[in-house]
Design a protein around this motif. Structure first.
Motif, PDB file in Angstrom:
ATOM      1  N   GLU A   1      58.149  97.806  59.721  1.00  0.00           N
ATOM      2  CA  GLU A   1      59.387  97.053  59.931  1.00  0.00           C
ATOM      3  C   GLU A   1      60.076  96.567  58.662  1.00  0.00           C
ATOM      4  OE1 GLU A   1      58.778  93.980  62.871  1.00  0.00           O
ATOM      5  OE2 GLU A   1      57.169  95.159  63.788  1.00  0.00           O
ATOM      6  N   GLY A   2      59.448  96.713  57.511  1.00  0.00           N
ATOM      7  CA  GLY A   2      60.057  96.255  56.270  1.00  0.00           C
ATOM      8  C   GLY A   2      59.630  94.850  55.891  1.00  0.00           C
ATOM      9  N   ALA A   3      60.068  94.426  54.719  1.00  0.00           N
ATOM     10  CA  ALA A   3      59.638  93.151  54.147  1.00  0.00           C
ATOM     11  C   ALA A   3      60.073  91.943  54.976  1.00  0.00           C
ATOM     12  CB  ALA A   3      60.154  93.010  52.720  1.00  0.00           C
ATOM     13  N   ALA A   4      61.171  92.052  55.687  1.00  0.00           N
ATOM     14  CA  ALA A   4      61.654  90.914  56.475  1.00  0.00           C
ATOM     15  C   ALA A   4      60.659  90.498  57.552  1.00  0.00           C
ATOM     16  CB  ALA A   4      62.999  91.245  57.102  1.00  0.00           C
ATOM     17  N   ALA A   5      59.793  91.411  57.964  1.00  0.00           N
ATOM     18  CA  ALA A   5      58.799  91.098  59.003  1.00  0.00           C
ATOM     19  C   ALA A   5      57.635  90.266  58.471  1.00  0.00           C
ATOM     20  CB  ALA A   5      58.257  92.385  59.618  1.00  0.00           C
TER      21      ALA A   5
ATOM     22  N   ALA B   1      60.447  99.391  50.561  1.00  0.00           N
ATOM     23  CA  ALA B   1      60.565  97.995  50.992  1.00  0.00           C
ATOM     24  C   ALA B   1      60.889  97.087  49.809  1.00  0.00           C
ATOM     25  CB  ALA B   1      59.282  97.541  51.682  1.00  0.00           C
ATOM     26  N   LEU B   2      60.269  97.350  48.667  1.00  0.00           N
ATOM     27  CA  LEU B   2      60.570  96.548  47.477  1.00  0.00           C
ATOM     28  C   LEU B   2      62.004  96.760  47.008  1.00  0.00           C
ATOM     29  CD1 LEU B   2      57.263  96.915  45.426  1.00  0.00           C
ATOM     30  CD2 LEU B   2      58.191  94.807  46.392  1.00  0.00           C
ATOM     31  N   VAL B   3      62.470  97.991  47.055  1.00  0.00           N
ATOM     32  CA  VAL B   3      63.856  98.277  46.666  1.00  0.00           C
ATOM     33  C   VAL B   3      64.812  97.563  47.619  1.00  0.00           C
ATOM     34  CG1 VAL B   3      65.613 100.108  46.535  1.00  0.00           C
ATOM     35  CG2 VAL B   3      63.359 100.450  45.495  1.00  0.00           C
ATOM     36  N   THR B   4      64.561  97.672  48.908  1.00  0.00           N
ATOM     37  CA  THR B   4      65.419  97.023  49.902  1.00  0.00           C
ATOM     38  C   THR B   4      65.401  95.504  49.734  1.00  0.00           C
ATOM     39  OG1 THR B   4      65.047  98.824  51.463  1.00  0.00           O
ATOM     40  CG2 THR B   4      65.833  96.733  52.377  1.00  0.00           C
ATOM     41  N   ALA B   5      64.211  94.940  49.572  1.00  0.00           N
ATOM     42  CA  ALA B   5      64.098  93.487  49.413  1.00  0.00           C
ATOM     43  C   ALA B   5      64.804  93.012  48.149  1.00  0.00           C
ATOM     44  CB  ALA B   5      62.632  93.068  49.396  1.00  0.00           C
ATOM     45  N   SER B   6      64.695  93.777  47.066  1.00  0.00           N
ATOM     46  CA  SER B   6      65.301  93.330  45.811  1.00  0.00           C
ATOM     47  C   SER B   6      66.822  93.480  45.811  1.00  0.00           C
ATOM     48  CB  SER B   6      64.681  94.060  44.616  1.00  0.00           C
ATOM     49  OG  SER B   6      64.930  95.440  44.670  1.00  0.00           O
TER      50      SER B   6
END
Length: 188
Positions: free
Chosen positions: A29-33, A105-110
């Motif tokens: 689900e990605g880092a937001a989860a 996920a790190l790229v999206t979160a950053s």
């Protein structure tokens, strides 16, 4: 003399349960989860324990990076072969879901929160370290030259996998390694 009170970190088995669940959530689900409430629900570990040790998704990601070392290939005694073995390992890591998904996920979160940028840098630098060691074993001592050489091999892989959603181009990575070896006069 020991101080009374809570231990500094979670028990090893609790940490393993929570971080394993965190990795599974991240991949699905990605880092937001990665919230303490969500990890409590998934693992059954007390919310207070989770909040105390991993209050935000950033702490979960940092903990996952800390427990995910990238082991180097077994040295063969031939530095050129060892470089190619490291290229293979890196290609395998970028092909396999945990590493590639973790990087995504790190790229999206950053992109949404600049505080994640240092984690992304740390993870990529950790991925590069075995390759840097292999380049140093070839007799390259200059730090900038080592970094440039490592990036020459890795940058096209990262662009392809992370930005263009392509499969890992192992042949291209090995051609870059062969060019590197030719440039420093080593056997390809």
């Amino acid at each position: 003399m020991t101080k009374p009170g809570r231990p500094a970190g979670p028990a090893a088995d609790t940490e393993a349960v929570v971080l394993t669940a965190a990795l599974e959530l991240l991949l699905a689900e990605g880092a937001a989860a990665l919230t303490p409430q969500r990890l409590h629900t998934v693992t059954g570990v007390a919310r207070t324990t989770i909040y105390r040790h991993w209050p935000t998704p950033r702490e979960f990601l940092a903990a996952l990076i800390a427990v995910a070392p990238h082991e180097p290939a077994r040295p063969s005694g031939d530095p050129a072969d060892d470089l190619h073995a490291e290229v293979d390992l890196l290609c395998d890591r970028l092909r396999d879901k945990p590493v590639a998904a973790f990087l995504r996920a790190l790229v999206t979160a950053s992109t949404g929160d600049a505080s994640y940028t240092s984690l992304r840098h740390r993870y990529v630098m950790d991925l590069l370290e075995p390759l840097r060691r292999a380049i140093r074993a070839l007799g390259v001592a200059d730090r900038d030259r080592i970094e440039d050489a490592a990036m020459t091999v890795v940058a096209p892989l990262l662009v392809g996998v992370l930005l263009l959603d392509r499969r890992v181009d192992r042949d291209r990575a090995h051609r870059a390694a062969a060019d590197l070896l030719a440039g420093i006069g080593a056997r390809t």
